[in-house]
Design a protein around this motif. Structure first.
Motif, short mmCIF file in Angstrom:
data_model
loop_
_atom_site.label_atom_id
_atom_site.label_comp_id
_atom_site.label_asym_id
_atom_site.label_seq_id
_atom_site.Cartn_x
_atom_site.Cartn_y
_atom_site.Cartn_z
N TRP A 13 0.86 -1.17 0.00
CA TRP A 13 0.00 0.00 0.00
C TRP A 13 0.90 1.22 0.00
O TRP A 13 1.28 1.73 1.05
CB TRP A 13 -0.92 0.00 1.21
N GLN A 28 -3.06 3.43 -2.39
CA GLN A 28 -3.86 2.38 -3.02
C GLN A 28 -3.10 1.06 -2.96
O GLN A 28 -1.88 1.04 -3.00
CB GLN A 28 -4.15 2.73 -4.47
N TRP A 29 -3.83 -0.04 -2.82
CA TRP A 29 -3.21 -1.36 -2.83
C TRP A 29 -2.82 -1.72 -4.26
O TRP A 29 -3.62 -1.56 -5.18
CB TRP A 29 -4.17 -2.42 -2.30
#
Length: 89
Positions: A13, A28-29
């Protein structure tokens, strides 16, 4: 109860460190194999930035990696390269 894990790809992440330190979760992953494509601008897509002072990307969380703690984006890139070299499929 049985838990079946189907995705073993290492993920991180990546986050804007300035935003993270100021209480905004901007990140964001992603799979580690995509970490080389992350920019400060791409992290802020949909978050209304980048803001003044946004310069550094840090990965405060990860999964499917044999390490503890946070890592730099460069380290995530190296994990992604190692994963691709291992030919997991």
């Amino acid at each position: 109860m049985t838990i079946t894990i189907t995705d073993i790809a290492p993920r991180v992440w990546p986050a804007c460190l300035n935003c993270y330190n100021n209480g905004r979760l901007v990140g964001q992953w992603i799979d580690c194999t995509e970490a080389a494509d992350v920019t400060i601008e791409s992290l802020h897509d949909g978050f209304g930035g980048p803001y003044e002072g946004c310069q550094e990307i840090w990965c405060p969380n990860h999964e499917n990696l044999p390490i503890k703690g946070e890592m730099s984006l460069a380290e995530a890139v190296r994990w992604g390269e190692a994963y691709e070299e291992s030919d997991p499929e």
